[in-house]
Design a protein around this motif. Structure first.
Motif, PDB file in Angstrom:
ATOM      1  N   LEU A  56       0.814  -1.212  -0.166  1.00 28.38           N
ATOM      2  CA  LEU A  56      -0.103  -0.061   0.035  1.00 28.38           C
ATOM      3  C   LEU A  56       0.986   1.172  -0.089  1.00 28.38           C
ATOM      4  N   ILE A  57       1.864   1.406   0.779  1.00 27.92           N
ATOM      5  CA  ILE A  57       2.817   2.415   0.876  1.00 27.92           C
ATOM      6  C   ILE A  57       3.255   2.762  -0.577  1.00 27.92           C
ATOM      7  N   ASN A  58       3.725   1.620  -1.120  1.00 25.96           N
ATOM      8  CA  ASN A  58       4.155   1.807  -2.551  1.00 25.96           C
ATOM      9  C   ASN A  58       3.319   2.177  -3.473  1.00 25.96           C
ATOM     10  N   ASN A  59       2.098   1.671  -3.383  1.00 27.05           N
ATOM     11  CA  ASN A  59       0.999   2.342  -4.291  1.00 27.05           C
ATOM     12  C   ASN A  59       0.531   3.685  -4.018  1.00 27.05           C
ATOM     13  N   VAL A  60       0.642   4.200  -2.821  1.00 27.48           N
ATOM     14  CA  VAL A  60       0.415   5.502  -2.612  1.00 27.48           C
ATOM     15  C   VAL A  60       1.766   6.420  -3.050  1.00 27.48           C
ATOM     16  N   GLN A  61       2.855   5.932  -2.891  1.00 26.91           N
ATOM     17  CA  GLN A  61       4.104   6.801  -3.430  1.00 26.91           C
ATOM     18  C   GLN A  61       3.813   6.936  -4.988  1.00 26.91           C
ATOM     19  N   SER A  62       3.298   5.904  -5.626  1.00 20.90           N
ATOM     20  CA  SER A  62       3.054   5.985  -7.110  1.00 20.90           C
ATOM     21  C   SER A  62       1.984   6.949  -7.337  1.00 20.90           C
ATOM     22  N   LYS A  63       1.006   6.904  -6.583  1.00 21.42           N
ATOM     23  CA  LYS A  63      -0.188   7.738  -6.869  1.00 21.42           C
ATOM     24  C   LYS A  63       0.407   9.233  -6.695  1.00 21.42           C
ATOM     25  N   LEU A  64       0.996   9.575  -5.646  1.00 21.20           N
ATOM     26  CA  LEU A  64       1.740  10.724  -5.193  1.00 21.20           C
ATOM     27  C   LEU A  64       2.719  11.260  -6.464  1.00 21.20           C
ATOM     28  N   HIS A  65       3.503  10.272  -6.922  1.00 14.01           N
ATOM     29  CA  HIS A  65       4.250  10.910  -8.242  1.00 14.01           C
ATOM     30  C   HIS A  65       3.612  11.300  -9.198  1.00 14.01           C
ATOM     31  N   ARG A  66       2.636  10.565  -9.540  1.00 12.65           N
ATOM     32  CA  ARG A  66       1.552  11.007 -10.831  1.00 12.65           C
ATOM     33  C   ARG A  66       1.070  12.361 -10.562  1.00 12.65           C
ATOM     34  N   ILE A  67       0.640  12.490  -9.055  1.00  8.33           N
ATOM     35  CA  ILE A  67       0.047  13.687  -9.073  1.00  8.33           C
ATOM     36  C   ILE A  67       1.086  14.968  -9.076  1.00  8.33           C
ATOM     37  N   ARG A  68       2.127  14.745  -8.430  1.00 10.38           N
ATOM     38  CA  ARG A  68       3.285  15.630  -8.554  1.00 10.38           C
ATOM     39  C   ARG A  68       3.575  15.937 -10.259  1.00 10.38           C
ATOM     40  N   GLN A  69       3.765  14.880 -10.800  1.00 13.44           N
ATOM     41  CA  GLN A  69       3.945  15.262 -12.217  1.00 13.44           C
ATOM     42  C   GLN A  69       2.965  15.895 -12.890  1.00 13.44           C
ATOM     43  N   PHE A  70       1.693  15.511 -12.672  1.00 18.58           N
ATOM     44  CA  PHE A  70       0.681  16.363 -13.411  1.00 18.58           C
ATOM     45  C   PHE A  70       0.643  17.814 -12.841  1.00 18.58           C
ATOM     46  N   VAL A  71       0.770  17.997 -11.675  1.00 16.06           N
ATOM     47  CA  VAL A  71       0.720  19.446 -11.023  1.00 16.06           C
ATOM     48  C   VAL A  71       1.906  20.371 -11.682  1.00 16.06           C
ATOM     49  N   GLY A  72       3.248  19.660 -11.514  1.00 18.13           N
ATOM     50  CA  GLY A  72       4.260  20.129 -12.212  1.00 18.13           C
ATOM     51  C   GLY A  72       4.083  20.454 -13.595  1.00 18.13           C
ATOM     52  N   TRP A  73       3.393  19.621 -14.262  1.00 16.16           N
ATOM     53  CA  TRP A  73       3.144  20.139 -15.858  1.00 16.16           C
ATOM     54  C   TRP A  73       2.333  21.116 -16.015  1.00 16.16           C
ATOM     55  N   MET A  74       1.117  21.196 -15.169  1.00 14.66           N
ATOM     56  CA  MET A  74       0.182  22.209 -14.924  1.00 14.66           C
ATOM     57  C   MET A  74       0.753  23.504 -14.641  1.00 14.66           C
ATOM     58  N   SER A  75       1.774  23.673 -13.726  1.00 16.27           N
ATOM     59  CA  SER A  75       2.317  24.703 -13.147  1.00 16.27           C
ATOM     60  C   SER A  75       3.579  25.455 -14.170  1.00 16.27           C
TER      61      SER A  75
END
Length: 99
Positions: A56-75
């Protein structure tokens, strides 16, 4: 949509800007957008729960990476990040989806 001054054009694909680029991995956001770091930390705690398993920790880290990647792209290229208005830029959103 949100009255922001950002352009609606999608940026050209570069090794620094593309959402699928392995070199584009922001981990935290600058202090003036601390709200993003707080929101992501809250999201992490909510997703992991009280006693998370390693998977679960690994899955959450993966989700967070994708969110950061998206927000980084948008910003990318915006200066007024504290109000999160850059998230309403439909041109950039379409650019992210089309890559």
């Amino acid at each position: 949509m949100f009255g922001s001054s950002e352009t609606s054009e999608a940026p050209p694909q570069t090794s620094e800007a593309g959402p699928s680029s392995p070199s584009f991995r922001p981990t935290t956001f600058p202090d003036h957008v601390a709200v993003l770091n707080i929101l992501l930390e809250d999201f992490k705690e909510l997703q992991e729960g009280l006693e998370p398993a390693p998977k679960l920790i690994n899955n959450v880290q993966s989700k967070l990476h994708r969110i950061r990647q998206f927000v980084g792209w948008m910003s990318h290229g915006n200066t007024n990040l504290g109000k999160l208005l850059f998230l309403g830029n439909m041109g950039r959103l379409r650019g992210y989806v089309s890559t």
